[in-house]
Design an enzyme around this catalytic site. Structure first.
Site, PDB file in Angstrom:
ATOM      1  N   ALA A 192      11.404 -18.079   3.583  1.00 24.94           N
ATOM      2  CA  ALA A 192       9.944 -18.321   4.218  1.00 24.94           C
ATOM      3  C   ALA A 192       9.603 -17.044   5.021  1.00 24.94           C
ATOM      4  O   ALA A 192       9.057 -17.258   6.094  1.00 24.94           O
ATOM      5  CB  ALA A 192       9.703 -19.550   4.781  1.00 24.94           C
ATOM      6  N   GLY A 235       7.894 -14.279   1.085  1.00 23.29           N
ATOM      7  CA  GLY A 235       8.003 -15.617   0.647  1.00 23.29           C
ATOM      8  C   GLY A 235       6.661 -16.593   1.249  1.00 23.29           C
ATOM      9  O   GLY A 235       6.212 -17.214   0.436  1.00 23.29           O
ATOM     10  N   ALA A 255       9.748   4.624  -2.212  1.00 23.23           N
ATOM     11  CA  ALA A 255      10.150   6.255  -1.806  1.00 23.23           C
ATOM     12  C   ALA A 255       9.213   7.187  -1.837  1.00 23.23           C
ATOM     13  O   ALA A 255       9.063   8.039  -1.100  1.00 23.23           O
ATOM     14  CB  ALA A 255      11.327   6.656  -2.710  1.00 23.23           C
ATOM     15  N   LEU A 303       5.832   6.418  -1.543  1.00 21.02           N
ATOM     16  CA  LEU A 303       4.938   6.255  -0.508  1.00 21.02           C
ATOM     17  C   LEU A 303       5.534   6.941   0.672  1.00 21.02           C
ATOM     18  O   LEU A 303       4.689   7.806   1.356  1.00 21.02           O
ATOM     19  CB  LEU A 303       4.705   4.967  -0.243  1.00 21.02           C
ATOM     20  CG  LEU A 303       3.836   4.091  -1.528  1.00 21.02           C
ATOM     21  CD1 LEU A 303       3.973   2.718  -1.461  1.00 21.02           C
ATOM     22  CD2 LEU A 303       2.453   4.734  -1.348  1.00 21.02           C
ATOM     23  N   CYS A 310      10.888  -1.954   5.363  1.00 22.37           N
ATOM     24  CA  CYS A 310      11.244  -1.710   3.781  1.00 22.37           C
ATOM     25  C   CYS A 310      11.277  -0.041   3.559  1.00 22.37           C
ATOM     26  O   CYS A 310      12.560   0.424   2.942  1.00 22.37           O
ATOM     27  CB  CYS A 310      10.117  -2.033   3.014  1.00 22.37           C
ATOM     28  SG  CYS A 310       9.855  -3.755   2.978  1.00 22.37           S
ATOM     29  N   ARG A 352      10.123  -4.392  13.083  1.00 18.85           N
ATOM     30  CA  ARG A 352      11.245  -3.794  12.381  1.00 18.85           C
ATOM     31  C   ARG A 352      11.144  -2.239  12.041  1.00 18.85           C
ATOM     32  O   ARG A 352      10.262  -2.055  11.474  1.00 18.85           O
ATOM     33  CB  ARG A 352      11.607  -4.658  11.008  1.00 18.85           C
ATOM     34  CG  ARG A 352      12.032  -6.091  11.377  1.00 18.85           C
ATOM     35  CD  ARG A 352      12.140  -7.049  10.132  1.00 18.85           C
ATOM     36  NE  ARG A 352      10.769  -7.187   9.323  1.00 18.85           N
ATOM     37  CZ  ARG A 352      10.787  -7.931   8.251  1.00 18.85           C
ATOM     38  NH1 ARG A 352      11.953  -8.276   7.499  1.00 18.85           N
ATOM     39  NH2 ARG A 352       9.629  -8.198   7.799  1.00 18.85           N
TER      40      ARG A 352
HETATM   41  N1  LIG Z   1       8.230  -7.518   4.541  1.00 24.22           N
HETATM   42  C1  LIG Z   1       7.531  -6.834   3.561  1.00 24.22           C
HETATM   43  O1  LIG Z   1       6.129  -6.403   3.813  1.00 24.22           O
HETATM   44  C2  LIG Z   1       8.131  -6.934   2.133  1.00 24.22           C
HETATM   45  C3  LIG Z   1       7.292  -6.324   1.097  1.00 24.22           C
HETATM   46  C4  LIG Z   1       7.783  -6.372  -0.069  1.00 24.22           C
HETATM   47  C5  LIG Z   1       9.083  -6.851  -0.445  1.00 24.22           C
HETATM   48  N2  LIG Z   1       9.806  -6.978   0.670  1.00 24.22           N
HETATM   49  C6  LIG Z   1      11.352  -7.544   0.350  1.00 24.22           C
HETATM   50  O2  LIG Z   1      11.214  -8.945   0.455  1.00 24.22           O
HETATM   51  C7  LIG Z   1      12.307  -9.541   0.861  1.00 24.22           C
HETATM   52  C8  LIG Z   1      12.048 -10.410   2.000  1.00 24.22           C
HETATM   53  O3  LIG Z   1      11.541  -9.636   2.934  1.00 24.22           O
HETATM   54  P1  LIG Z   1      11.180 -10.495   4.440  1.00 24.22           P
HETATM   55  O4  LIG Z   1      10.342  -9.383   4.966  1.00 24.22           O
HETATM   56  O5  LIG Z   1      10.391 -11.508   3.861  1.00 24.22           O
HETATM   57  O6  LIG Z   1      12.309 -11.002   5.027  1.00 24.22           O
HETATM   58  P2  LIG Z   1      12.396 -12.055   6.166  1.00 24.22           P
HETATM   59  O7  LIG Z   1      13.682 -11.776   6.780  1.00 24.22           O
HETATM   60  O8  LIG Z   1      11.117 -12.163   6.884  1.00 24.22           O
HETATM   61  O9  LIG Z   1      12.511 -13.501   5.390  1.00 24.22           O
HETATM   62  C9  LIG Z   1      13.642 -13.882   4.629  1.00 24.22           C
HETATM   63  C10 LIG Z   1      14.006 -15.521   4.821  1.00 24.22           C
HETATM   64  O10 LIG Z   1      14.992 -15.930   3.951  1.00 24.22           O
HETATM   65  C11 LIG Z   1      15.611 -16.757   4.765  1.00 24.22           C
HETATM   66  N3  LIG Z   1      17.179 -16.918   4.082  1.00 24.22           N
HETATM   67  C12 LIG Z   1      18.138 -16.069   3.915  1.00 24.22           C
HETATM   68  N4  LIG Z   1      18.996 -16.593   3.009  1.00 24.22           N
HETATM   69  C13 LIG Z   1      18.702 -17.929   2.726  1.00 24.22           C
HETATM   70  C14 LIG Z   1      19.118 -18.967   2.073  1.00 24.22           C
HETATM   71  N5  LIG Z   1      20.618 -18.901   1.487  1.00 24.22           N
HETATM   72  N6  LIG Z   1      18.440 -20.186   1.955  1.00 24.22           N
HETATM   73  C15 LIG Z   1      17.322 -20.155   2.549  1.00 24.22           C
HETATM   74  N7  LIG Z   1      16.632 -19.310   3.203  1.00 24.22           N
HETATM   75  C16 LIG Z   1      17.305 -18.288   3.335  1.00 24.22           C
HETATM   76  C17 LIG Z   1      15.836 -16.456   6.041  1.00 24.22           C
HETATM   77  O11 LIG Z   1      16.297 -17.477   6.940  1.00 24.22           O
HETATM   78  C18 LIG Z   1      14.304 -15.718   6.402  1.00 24.22           C
HETATM   79  O12 LIG Z   1      13.669 -16.526   6.833  1.00 24.22           O
HETATM   80  C19 LIG Z   1      13.312  -8.218   1.264  1.00 24.22           C
HETATM   81  O13 LIG Z   1      14.065  -8.005  -0.032  1.00 24.22           O
HETATM   82  C20 LIG Z   1      12.257  -7.219   1.284  1.00 24.22           C
HETATM   83  O14 LIG Z   1      12.908  -6.055   1.234  1.00 24.22           O
HETATM   84  C21 LIG Z   1       9.382  -7.254   1.893  1.00 24.22           C
HETATM   85  O1  LIG Z   2      -0.481   7.569   5.716  1.00 21.84           O
HETATM   86  C1  LIG Z   2       0.234   6.683   6.275  1.00 21.84           C
HETATM   87  C2  LIG Z   2       0.567   5.291   5.908  1.00 21.84           C
HETATM   88  C3  LIG Z   2       1.559   4.581   6.532  1.00 21.84           C
HETATM   89  N1  LIG Z   2       2.220   5.212   7.720  1.00 21.84           N
HETATM   90  C4  LIG Z   2       3.166   4.307   8.256  1.00 21.84           C
HETATM   91  O2  LIG Z   2       3.996   3.974   7.239  1.00 21.84           O
HETATM   92  C5  LIG Z   2       4.666   2.686   7.371  1.00 21.84           C
HETATM   93  C6  LIG Z   2       4.580   1.367   6.574  1.00 21.84           C
HETATM   94  O3  LIG Z   2       3.219   1.400   6.416  1.00 21.84           O
HETATM   95  P1  LIG Z   2       2.711   0.684   4.916  1.00 21.84           P
HETATM   96  O4  LIG Z   2       3.313   1.048   3.859  1.00 21.84           O
HETATM   97  O5  LIG Z   2       1.180   0.269   5.090  1.00 21.84           O
HETATM   98  O6  LIG Z   2       3.318  -0.940   5.412  1.00 21.84           O
HETATM   99  P2  LIG Z   2       4.654  -1.842   4.883  1.00 21.84           P
HETATM  100  O7  LIG Z   2       4.367  -3.251   5.315  1.00 21.84           O
HETATM  101  O8  LIG Z   2       5.935  -1.281   5.306  1.00 21.84           O
HETATM  102  O9  LIG Z   2       4.432  -1.643   3.369  1.00 21.84           O
HETATM  103  C7  LIG Z   2       5.213  -1.178   2.560  1.00 21.84           C
HETATM  104  O10 LIG Z   2       6.579  -1.361   2.279  1.00 21.84           O
HETATM  105  C8  LIG Z   2       6.359  -2.915   1.624  1.00 21.84           C
HETATM  106  C9  LIG Z   2       7.693  -3.421   1.416  1.00 21.84           C
HETATM  107  O11 LIG Z   2       8.212  -3.101   0.117  1.00 21.84           O
HETATM  108  C10 LIG Z   2       5.715  -2.748   0.177  1.00 21.84           C
HETATM  109  O12 LIG Z   2       5.648  -3.741  -0.443  1.00 21.84           O
HETATM  110  C11 LIG Z   2       4.274  -1.932   0.431  1.00 21.84           C
HETATM  111  O13 LIG Z   2       3.689  -1.562  -0.901  1.00 21.84           O
HETATM  112  C12 LIG Z   2       4.601  -0.618   0.968  1.00 21.84           C
HETATM  113  O14 LIG Z   2       3.227  -0.079   1.601  1.00 21.84           O
HETATM  114  C13 LIG Z   2       4.137   2.261   8.994  1.00 21.84           C
HETATM  115  O15 LIG Z   2       4.700   2.529   9.910  1.00 21.84           O
HETATM  116  C14 LIG Z   2       2.619   2.993   8.716  1.00 21.84           C
HETATM  117  O16 LIG Z   2       2.199   3.344  10.185  1.00 21.84           O
HETATM  118  C15 LIG Z   2       2.025   6.452   8.174  1.00 21.84           C
HETATM  119  O17 LIG Z   2       2.565   6.836   9.100  1.00 21.84           O
HETATM  120  N2  LIG Z   2       0.915   7.094   7.315  1.00 21.84           N
END
Ligand SMILES: NC(=O)c1ccc[n+]([C@@H]2O[C@H](COP(=O)([O-])OP(=O)(O)OC[C@H]3O[C@@H](n4cnc5c(N)ncnc54)[C@H](O)[C@@H]3O)[C@@H](O)[C@H]2O)c1
Ligand SMILES: O=c1ccn([C@@H]2O[C@H](COP(=O)(O)OP(=O)(O)O[C@H]3O[C@H](CO)[C@@H](O)[C@H](O)[C@H]3O)[C@@H](O)[C@H]2O)c(=O)[nH]1
Length: 477
Positions: free
Chosen positions: A8, A12, A222, A224, A273, A343
């Site tokens: 969550a 999620g 990569a 981006l 990420c 992060r």
């Molecule tokens: N943060 C983003 O914007 C983003 C975008 C796209 C993809 N992702 C990917 O999505 C995934 C999750 O990222 P996030 O940012 O949501 O992570 P997060 O750390 O915010 O959330 C993960 C959650 O999973 C839970 N968890 C772990 N193991 C568990 C288990 N066995 N049972 C139940 N719960 C469990 C943790 O307690 C935690 O709350 C990662 O692989 C990340 O790379 C993240």
């Molecule tokens: O022109 C730009 C655009 C972004 N950033 C920086 O790049 C980082 C990432 O920004 P952004 O990509 O907008 O946010 P994220 O939430 O990290 O999203 C990226 O990472 C996610 C996790 O994988 C993906 O799902 C998204 O598509 C991808 O954009 C941040 O520090 C921004 O300030 C810059 O410095 N210059």
């Protein structure tokens, strides 16, 4: 149909909230082992700050959207299980500093196997290395005691960005679903596609094989990040030549082959990420013997480190090569605006760099909680390949935090803008200037402020990638 999502977190929570919101006919339960997180999802103070999220949650929660810690029950009952657990970079053992740590993923797979009494579609929502589906399938098959239970694994990477998650989920550029080219695989893809088709046009749902879907996610991040590192490298050249990085971005971004997005030079990219996923890609390349490909992508991260270090050095050299005991206000700690997430925020490295040189920092961020800042600066940082003074923990007593930008800047020698929060543009900089030690410096690591106006007020302004103030040139050249 019942969907259960394990994890969550930032992905999620919002992703399932959107599915629940758009698909009233589907029961969606998000489960997590973290009780505090689930309690927050069930309250009006959600565990993450994301514009528009609360409205979506409130519309569906209690109707067909639920948050629970009863992992076994809901996984057991589900037809589709999304796995959206964290996949951080390994910090020890083989591949430390690069490879993805799949401990949580494997843990989730073992739970699914142990509680399943009916066949399920398992959806990889987390970002994972290519071929993870293979490994997960083995764990599922070997740990499920009921041989009649079938698991069909799909890769459905998430592309939302934090701060714009609701917009991205409402109107995504595409939904990517990877699966096996077998009858069961195609049927599973169709079932998952039917969920998204509640609100997304069919032609935006791309179907590929499993490995293409897994690799596309790493490649997208990569690419981006590479655009940002490319512009950041050019920002250094701009400062050395008198060119203006924003003018260069605009000029190249109007070329339709390049496009205007993701060309903003900055103090460095952050977020959970980009770095993690590129390191993951680098590691995969190394393990299959593609050293040159690994080095190519590794450079994107090295350039990001260079940019953060370059910013710190600019601050120090501009302020007469000493910032020892000088108060510096830090505007923004989150890795980007409209999120409280820190992060891998560049602010961590910049603050550590400035404090290593003796500065007294006062940090202000509108959304980041104090305890998060203390934790980010106060715990040893795992530096995957470049141990430096920046990795040393900083005692809590040495970190000042303010909840008011004006107060943060009072009696400061300098302000460093590290996050592009909109509100920073509208402050009364004359009043801020009047309360600062002179000469008063502003280091705009995001190029969001009105530099001409600030110079008129009397500030010495450093704008990243832009022609240097004569005052600053004196000290650099
Ligand atoms: N943060 C983003 O914007 C983003 C975008 C796209 C993809 N992702 C990917 O999505 C995934 C999750 O990222 P996030 O940012 O949501 O992570 P997060 O750390 O915010 O959330 C993960 C959650 O999973 C839970 N968890 C772990 N193991 C568990 C288990 N066995 N049972 C139940 N719960 C469990 C943790 O307690 C935690 O709350 C990662 O692989 C990340 O790379 C993240
Ligand atoms: O022109 C730009 C655009 C972004 N950033 C920086 O790049 C980082 C990432 O920004 P952004 O990509 O907008 O946010 P994220 O939430 O990290 O999203 C990226 O990472 C996610 C996790 O994988 C993906 O799902 C998204 O598509 C991808 O954009 C941040 O520090 C921004 O300030 C810059 O410095 N210059």
């Amino acid at each position: 149909m019942k969907i259960c999502c394990i994890g969550a977190g930032y992905v999620g929570g919002p992703t399932m909230a959107m599915i629940g919101f758009k698909c009233p006919d589907i029961e969606v339960v998000v489960v997590d082992i973290n009780e505090a997180r689930i309690a927050a999802w069930n309250s009006d103070k959600l565990p993450i700050y994301e514009p528009g999220l609360l409205e979506v949650v409130l519309a569906a929660r209690g109707r067909n959207l639920f948050f629970s810690t009863d992992v076994n029950k809901h996984v057991g009952e589900a037809d589709i299980v999304f796995v959206s657990v964290n996949t951080p970079t390994k910090t020890r053992g083989v591949g430390a500093g690069k490879a993805a740590d799949l401990t949580y993923w494997e843990g989730a797979a073992r739970v699914i196997a142990s509680v399943s009494t009916s066949s399920k579609i398992i959806v990889e929502k987390s970002t994972v290395p290519v071929k993870t589906a293979d490994a997960i399938e083995k764990v599922l098959r070997r740990n499920c005691s009921d041989p009649s239970v079938q698991f069909e694994i799909l890769s459905n990477p998430e592309f939302l960005a934090e701060g714009t998650a609701i917009e991205d989920l409402t109107n995504p550029d595409r939904i990517l679903i990877g699966g096996k080219d077998t009858e069961a695989g195609r049927a599973a893809i169709a079932t998952l596609a039917s969920v998204y088709e509640h609100w997304i046009a069919k032609d935006r749902i791309l179907c590929t094989n499993l490995w293409s879907a897994e690799l596309s996610k790493l490649t997208a991040n990569a690419m981006l990040a590479q655009r940002i590192s490319s512009m950041n490298s050019i920002s250094a050249l701009c400062e050395a030549t008198g060119a203006d990085v924003q003018q260069v971005s605009r000029a190249i971004g109007t070329d339709s082959r390049i496009g205007p997005k993701f060309l903003n030079a900055s103090v460095g990219f952050g977020g959970s990420c980009f770095q993690k996923d590129i390191l993951n890609l680098v590691y995969i390349c190394e393990t299959v013997g593609l050293q040159s490909v690994a080095e190519y992508w590794h450079q994107v991260i090295l350039m990001n480190d260079f940019q953060k270090q370059r910013f710190v050095e600019r601050v120090i050299s501009a302020m007469f090569n000493t910032i020892s005991k000088k108060k510096i206000a830090v505007f923004g700690f989150a890795f980007k605006k409209d999120t409280g997430d820190t992060r891998e925020t560049p602010a961590i490295d910049v603050c550590r760099g400035l404090m290593a040189d003796g500065a007294n920092l006062c940090v202000y961020d509108p959304e980041v909680e104090d305890k998060q800042i203390y934790q980010d600066l106060g715990t040893e940082k795992f530096e995957w390949d470049h141990p430096s003074p920046r990795s040393a923990p900083i005692p809590k007593t040495a970190i000042a935090i303010s909840h008011d930008a004006m107060e943060a800047a009072r009696d400061a020698h300098a302000i460093c803008v590290l996050t592009e929060w909109d509100r920073f543009k509208n402050y009364d900089y004359q009043a801020i200037y009047d309360n600062m030690v002179k000469p008063a410096f502003i280091f705009d690591g995001r190029n969001i402020l009105d530099h001409a106006k600030l110079r008129e007020i009397g500030f010495i302004v450093y704008a990243l990638g832009k022609p240097l103030d004569p005052f600053l040139q004196k000290h650099y050249d």
